[in-house]
Design an enzyme around this catalytic site. Structure first.
Site, PDB file in Angstrom:
ATOM      1  N   PHE A 297     -16.966 -10.546  -2.369  1.00 53.85           N
ATOM      2  CA  PHE A 297     -18.452 -10.504  -1.702  1.00 53.85           C
ATOM      3  C   PHE A 297     -18.587 -10.696  -0.288  1.00 53.85           C
ATOM      4  O   PHE A 297     -19.678 -10.357   0.348  1.00 53.85           O
ATOM      5  CB  PHE A 297     -19.246 -11.799  -2.391  1.00 53.85           C
TER       6      PHE A 297
ATOM      7  N   THR B 140     -16.603   6.876  -5.811  1.00 57.49           N
ATOM      8  CA  THR B 140     -17.509   7.857  -6.830  1.00 57.49           C
ATOM      9  C   THR B 140     -16.803   8.841  -7.068  1.00 57.49           C
ATOM     10  O   THR B 140     -15.980   9.546  -6.398  1.00 57.49           O
ATOM     11  CB  THR B 140     -18.701   8.185  -6.202  1.00 57.49           C
TER      12      THR B 140
ATOM     13  N   GLN C  43     -24.065   2.510  -2.264  1.00 59.10           N
ATOM     14  CA  GLN C  43     -24.340   3.531  -2.848  1.00 59.10           C
ATOM     15  C   GLN C  43     -23.604   3.832  -3.952  1.00 59.10           C
ATOM     16  O   GLN C  43     -24.016   4.158  -5.044  1.00 59.10           O
ATOM     17  CB  GLN C  43     -24.525   4.937  -1.952  1.00 59.10           C
ATOM     18  N   LYS C  44     -22.361   3.694  -3.775  1.00 59.41           N
ATOM     19  CA  LYS C  44     -21.116   3.896  -4.903  1.00 59.41           C
ATOM     20  C   LYS C  44     -21.545   2.943  -6.132  1.00 59.41           C
ATOM     21  O   LYS C  44     -21.272   3.447  -7.305  1.00 59.41           O
ATOM     22  CB  LYS C  44     -19.858   3.571  -4.393  1.00 59.41           C
TER      23      LYS C  44
ATOM     24  N   CYS D 164     -19.735   0.824  -0.064  1.00 60.06           N
ATOM     25  CA  CYS D 164     -20.063   0.315  -1.665  1.00 60.06           C
ATOM     26  C   CYS D 164     -21.488   0.210  -2.203  1.00 60.06           C
ATOM     27  O   CYS D 164     -21.561   0.457  -3.448  1.00 60.06           O
ATOM     28  CB  CYS D 164     -19.726  -1.299  -1.555  1.00 60.06           C
TER      29      CYS D 164
ATOM     30  N   ASP E  39       0.861  -1.167  -0.028  1.00 61.12           N
ATOM     31  CA  ASP E  39      -0.209   0.047   0.102  1.00 61.12           C
ATOM     32  C   ASP E  39       0.901   1.249   0.093  1.00 61.12           C
ATOM     33  O   ASP E  39       2.083   0.952   0.296  1.00 61.12           O
ATOM     34  CB  ASP E  39      -0.877   0.140   1.470  1.00 61.12           C
TER      35      ASP E  39
ATOM     36  N   LEU F 150     -28.889  -6.599  -3.285  1.00 58.51           N
ATOM     37  CA  LEU F 150     -29.021  -6.402  -1.894  1.00 58.51           C
ATOM     38  C   LEU F 150     -29.585  -4.955  -1.193  1.00 58.51           C
ATOM     39  O   LEU F 150     -30.348  -5.023  -0.414  1.00 58.51           O
ATOM     40  CB  LEU F 150     -27.638  -6.749  -1.351  1.00 58.51           C
TER      41      LEU F 150
HETATM   42  P1  NAD Z   1      -9.775   0.679   1.062  1.00 60.50           P
HETATM   43  O1  NAD Z   1      -9.719   2.138   0.821  1.00 60.50           O
HETATM   44  O2  NAD Z   1      -9.983   0.067   2.554  1.00 60.50           O
HETATM   45  O3  NAD Z   1      -8.368   0.496   0.485  1.00 60.50           O
HETATM   46  C1  NAD Z   1      -7.935   0.467  -0.639  1.00 60.50           C
HETATM   47  C2  NAD Z   1      -6.414   0.857  -0.298  1.00 60.50           C
HETATM   48  O4  NAD Z   1      -5.600   0.909  -1.523  1.00 60.50           O
HETATM   49  C3  NAD Z   1      -5.901   2.019   0.325  1.00 60.50           C
HETATM   50  O5  NAD Z   1      -5.400   1.535   1.598  1.00 60.50           O
HETATM   51  C4  NAD Z   1      -5.215   2.906  -0.517  1.00 60.50           C
HETATM   52  O6  NAD Z   1      -4.101   3.592   0.111  1.00 60.50           O
HETATM   53  C5  NAD Z   1      -4.525   1.936  -1.358  1.00 60.50           C
HETATM   54  N1  NAD Z   1      -4.286   2.119  -2.919  1.00 60.50           N
HETATM   55  C6  NAD Z   1      -4.947   3.176  -3.397  1.00 60.50           C
HETATM   56  N2  NAD Z   1      -4.152   3.334  -4.658  1.00 60.50           N
HETATM   57  C7  NAD Z   1      -2.943   2.546  -4.610  1.00 60.50           C
HETATM   58  C8  NAD Z   1      -1.867   2.458  -5.211  1.00 60.50           C
HETATM   59  N3  NAD Z   1      -1.627   2.801  -6.335  1.00 60.50           N
HETATM   60  N4  NAD Z   1      -0.752   1.682  -5.020  1.00 60.50           N
HETATM   61  C9  NAD Z   1      -0.916   1.168  -3.374  1.00 60.50           C
HETATM   62  N5  NAD Z   1      -1.990   1.161  -2.741  1.00 60.50           N
HETATM   63  C10 NAD Z   1      -2.921   1.923  -3.353  1.00 60.50           C
HETATM   64  O7  NAD Z   1     -10.925   0.141   0.119  1.00 60.50           O
HETATM   65  P2  NAD Z   1     -11.653  -1.308   0.208  1.00 60.50           P
HETATM   66  O8  NAD Z   1     -12.833  -1.247   1.084  1.00 60.50           O
HETATM   67  O9  NAD Z   1     -10.699  -2.365   0.625  1.00 60.50           O
HETATM   68  O10 NAD Z   1     -12.148  -1.423  -1.050  1.00 60.50           O
HETATM   69  C11 NAD Z   1     -11.313  -1.920  -2.108  1.00 60.50           C
HETATM   70  C12 NAD Z   1     -12.046  -2.293  -3.484  1.00 60.50           C
HETATM   71  O11 NAD Z   1     -12.955  -3.523  -3.035  1.00 60.50           O
HETATM   72  C13 NAD Z   1     -13.211  -1.414  -3.704  1.00 60.50           C
HETATM   73  O12 NAD Z   1     -13.300  -1.437  -5.148  1.00 60.50           O
HETATM   74  C14 NAD Z   1     -14.460  -1.834  -3.335  1.00 60.50           C
HETATM   75  O13 NAD Z   1     -15.657  -1.626  -3.795  1.00 60.50           O
HETATM   76  C15 NAD Z   1     -14.294  -3.365  -3.219  1.00 60.50           C
HETATM   77  N6  NAD Z   1     -15.031  -4.130  -2.108  1.00 60.50           N
HETATM   78  C16 NAD Z   1     -14.978  -3.532  -0.952  1.00 60.50           C
HETATM   79  C17 NAD Z   1     -15.754  -4.252  -0.027  1.00 60.50           C
HETATM   80  C18 NAD Z   1     -15.847  -3.858   1.313  1.00 60.50           C
HETATM   81  O14 NAD Z   1     -16.455  -4.631   2.164  1.00 60.50           O
HETATM   82  N7  NAD Z   1     -15.262  -2.926   1.982  1.00 60.50           N
HETATM   83  C19 NAD Z   1     -16.364  -5.719  -0.203  1.00 60.50           C
HETATM   84  C20 NAD Z   1     -16.376  -5.984  -1.477  1.00 60.50           C
HETATM   85  C21 NAD Z   1     -15.572  -5.333  -2.534  1.00 60.50           C
HETATM   86  C1  UGA Z   2     -22.011  -5.316   1.168  1.00 61.50           C
HETATM   87  C2  UGA Z   2     -22.359  -6.764   0.649  1.00 61.50           C
HETATM   88  O1  UGA Z   2     -23.507  -7.327   1.688  1.00 61.50           O
HETATM   89  C3  UGA Z   2     -21.229  -7.627   0.490  1.00 61.50           C
HETATM   90  O2  UGA Z   2     -21.631  -8.812  -0.313  1.00 61.50           O
HETATM   91  C4  UGA Z   2     -20.364  -6.758  -0.500  1.00 61.50           C
HETATM   92  O3  UGA Z   2     -19.171  -7.480  -0.870  1.00 61.50           O
HETATM   93  C5  UGA Z   2     -19.941  -5.426   0.134  1.00 61.50           C
HETATM   94  O4  UGA Z   2     -21.435  -4.705   0.283  1.00 61.50           O
HETATM   95  C6  UGA Z   2     -19.153  -4.511  -0.755  1.00 61.50           C
HETATM   96  O5  UGA Z   2     -19.336  -4.886  -2.095  1.00 61.50           O
HETATM   97  O6  UGA Z   2     -18.582  -3.678  -0.267  1.00 61.50           O
HETATM   98  P1  UGA Z   2     -21.279  -4.240   3.772  1.00 61.50           P
HETATM   99  O7  UGA Z   2     -21.608  -3.031   3.055  1.00 61.50           O
HETATM  100  O8  UGA Z   2     -19.972  -4.682   4.442  1.00 61.50           O
HETATM  101  O9  UGA Z   2     -21.494  -5.525   2.436  1.00 61.50           O
HETATM  102  O10 UGA Z   2     -22.383  -4.681   4.556  1.00 61.50           O
HETATM  103  P2  UGA Z   2     -23.954  -5.133   4.771  1.00 61.50           P
HETATM  104  O11 UGA Z   2     -24.133  -6.175   5.530  1.00 61.50           O
HETATM  105  O12 UGA Z   2     -24.280  -5.691   3.228  1.00 61.50           O
HETATM  106  O13 UGA Z   2     -24.636  -3.981   4.919  1.00 61.50           O
HETATM  107  C7  UGA Z   2     -24.839  -2.793   4.291  1.00 61.50           C
HETATM  108  C8  UGA Z   2     -25.601  -1.744   4.855  1.00 61.50           C
HETATM  109  O14 UGA Z   2     -27.133  -2.244   4.825  1.00 61.50           O
HETATM  110  C9  UGA Z   2     -25.545  -1.386   6.386  1.00 61.50           C
HETATM  111  O15 UGA Z   2     -25.509  -0.225   6.764  1.00 61.50           O
HETATM  112  C10 UGA Z   2     -26.538  -2.278   7.116  1.00 61.50           C
HETATM  113  O16 UGA Z   2     -27.041  -1.719   8.252  1.00 61.50           O
HETATM  114  C11 UGA Z   2     -27.522  -2.167   6.112  1.00 61.50           C
HETATM  115  N1  UGA Z   2     -28.674  -3.162   6.034  1.00 61.50           N
HETATM  116  C12 UGA Z   2     -28.462  -4.388   5.781  1.00 61.50           C
HETATM  117  C13 UGA Z   2     -29.941  -3.116   6.433  1.00 61.50           C
HETATM  118  O17 UGA Z   2     -30.370  -1.848   6.993  1.00 61.50           O
HETATM  119  N2  UGA Z   2     -30.825  -3.951   6.458  1.00 61.50           N
HETATM  120  C14 UGA Z   2     -30.632  -5.263   6.131  1.00 61.50           C
HETATM  121  O18 UGA Z   2     -31.634  -5.993   6.229  1.00 61.50           O
HETATM  122  C15 UGA Z   2     -29.467  -5.488   5.731  1.00 61.50           C
END
Ligand code: NAD
Ligand code: UGA
EC number: 1.1.1.22
Length: 464
Positions: free
Chosen positions: A163, A95, A278-279, A276, A35, A227
């Protein structure tokens, strides 16, 4: 090809936990997570493993086991790319906040930077895996950059969306409903098989699904849209329940027992948050519009519109119930994270509700078991609607929930933390201003008990 060396770019909520699991389940693979964020990497490497930057049940034990053995965290991005056979891109895809597609499209600048860096560093063939959530057909752009700026080596691109949900990341990764891997099946069979082989170390083969690249990329956006749509649908019904005397919890149970609908994701709330939903929906809307599919775009945009309405509705109900003024009144927020069991606050409903009430000149007292003062202030600053000085004047963050609730006119529950149910509510009642209002944005408390203690209690989607 047997993979023995992996690099993951991005040590965030996805990169950290996913790589910790791969390292634990595949001791024969060296996994390096890199990172640009020096502070974040230092925290992943902290001697005291409870200081890792992400709070997820079970994660610190995993990291403690694998770190230094076959799991490494580093800021040396180039070295890690150079040494790896397979590179996961797990950077953020927020976004866009500027230019074309502002407020809608995914900002792919971090993805492009990664692709350019991989191209310039790679001296041998690499498999590049999209782990981040990306617009459909991004693999084409990545491939173009790699092929046109690289050193003549071969790149194969796979899509492997994640996921996991926060708060249950470790369980979701250990026992996934499915793992999805997309590749262009003619040229990339070998690359695809090598990724299947990694997951097969702990995921049953029938749960490892392979598709073409575009289906895989689009499935991720679709899953999140479906979802979120369920949450907005039940939230829409919650408002109708409040008008009609129906109870949204009973409604959820009644429809959820239909096996075609299923019981999950039907919990009415103050609104969904998280980095995620909304985005990804806005990104889907933007993609549909860019193909001229306006009805498709409008259909999905309504999910976000409904969510914004739900958050606003919750805040305005507080003001109306408190005799149309909260000016100078202390309102205690229990919970700031976007859901329980995480310290993540991105897009949390709490932020918008707080912003609304600050505009009404309320004083907000925040308690969240995992969120620190700095983060609360940062979240408000990010909205850009008032100065830091005003934020600090309007919000106090407490480390003790009873202190947060003391002398409050009202309590709003913004996150469904389990501990809230176990509080001594009688003691909280005794120390509050009267009438003592509770607005339960998560329907976690027992309505009858709260009323019997003397609270004026309102939940989402019922009239008690
Ligand atoms: P995050 O912001 O927590 O982590 C991303 C990291 O990437 C940051 O620490 C940033 O410093 C680093 N970064 C950015 N550009 C870089 C570069 N050029 N070189 C090295 N490091 C770099 O993000 P996240 O929540 O882990 O999400 C990452 C991706 O996964 C997003 O596309 C998100 O949509 C997807 N996703 C997230 C979740 C979740 O639960 N958060 C679940 C499924 C998918
Ligand atoms: C969600 C998806 O569940 C994951 O599968 C996906 O990988 C992830 O987004 C992503 O792409 O980032 P996450 O946002 O971590 O996971 O959490 P969720 O459990 O989905 O909850 C999302 C929001 O919906 C929370 O604010 C939660 O409180 C709300 N929610 C969820 C409700 O208000 N009602 C429900 O019945 C379920």
């Amino acid at each position: 090809m047997k993979i023995t060396s992996i690099c993951c770019i991005g040590a965030g909520y996805v990169g950290g936990p996913t790589m910790a699991i791969i390292a634990q389940k595949c001791p024969h693979i060296k996994v390096t997570v890199v990172d640009l964020n020096v502070e974040r990497i230092a925290a992943w490497n902290d001697k005291d493993v409870t200081n890792i930057p992400i709070y997820e049940p079970g994660l610190s034990d995993l990291v403690a086991e694998a770190r230094g053995r076959n799991l490494f965290f580093s800021t040396d991005v180039e070295k890690a790319i150079d040494e790896a056979q397979m590179i996961f891109i797990s950077v953020n895809t927020p976004t866009k906040t500027y230019g074309l597609g502002k407020g809608m499209a995914a900002d792919l600048k971090y993805i492009e930077l990664c692709a350019r860096q991989i191209a310039s560093v790679a001296k041998d063939n690499k498999i590049v895996v999209e782990k981040s959530t990306l617009p459909v057909r991004t693999a084409e752009a990545i491939k173009n950059i790699l092929d046109n700026t690289g050193n003549g080596v071969q790149f194969q691109i796979l899509s492997n969306p994640e996921f996991l949900a926060e708060g249950t990341a470790v369980q979701d990764l250990l026992f996934p409903d499915r793992v999805l891997i997309g590749g262009n099946l003619e040229g990339e069979r070998e690359a695809l098989d090598s990724l299947v082989e990694i997951y097969a170390n702990w995921v049953p083969k029938e749960r490892i699904l392979t598709t073409n690249l575009w289906s895989s990329e689009l499935s991720k956006l679709t899953a999140n849209a479906f979802l979120a749509q369920r949450v907005s649908s039940i939230n829409a019904m919650s408002e109708l329940c409040e008008k009609t005397g129906a109870d949204v919890n009973e409604l959820s149970r009644a429809i959820g027992m239909d096996s075609r609908i299923g019981p999950k994701f039907l919990k009415a709330s103050v609104g969904f948050g998280g980095s995620c939903f909304q985005k990804d929906i806005l990104n889907l809307v933007y993609i549909a519009k860019s193909y001229g599919l306006n009805e498709v775009a409008d259909y999905w945009e309504q999910v976000v519109i409904m969510n914004d309405h739900q958050k606003r509705r919750f805040a305005s109900t507080i003001v109306q119930t408190l005799y149309n003024t909260v000016s100078g009144k202390k309102i205690a927020f229990l919970g700031w994270a976007f859901k329980k069991d995480t310290n993540d606050t991105r897009e949390s409903a709490a932020i918008n509700v707080c912003d609304y009430l600050l505009h009404e000149q309320a004083h907000i007292a925040v308690y969240d078991p995992q969120v620190k003062e700095k983060k609360v202030f940062n979240d408000l600053q990010y909205l850009d609607s008032r100065s830091l000085e005003e934020i600090e004047k309007g919000i106090t963050v407490f480390e003790d929930p009873y202190e947060a609730c003391k002398d409050a006119h009202a309590i709003a529950i913004l996150t469904e933390w389990d501990e809230f149910k176990a509080y001594d509510w009688e003691k909280i009642y005794d120390n509050m201003q009267k009438p003592a209002f509770v607005f339960d944005g998560r329907n976690v408390l027992d309505a009858k008990k709260m009323v019997s203690l003397g609270f004026v209690y309102s939940a989402i989607g019922s009239t008690n």
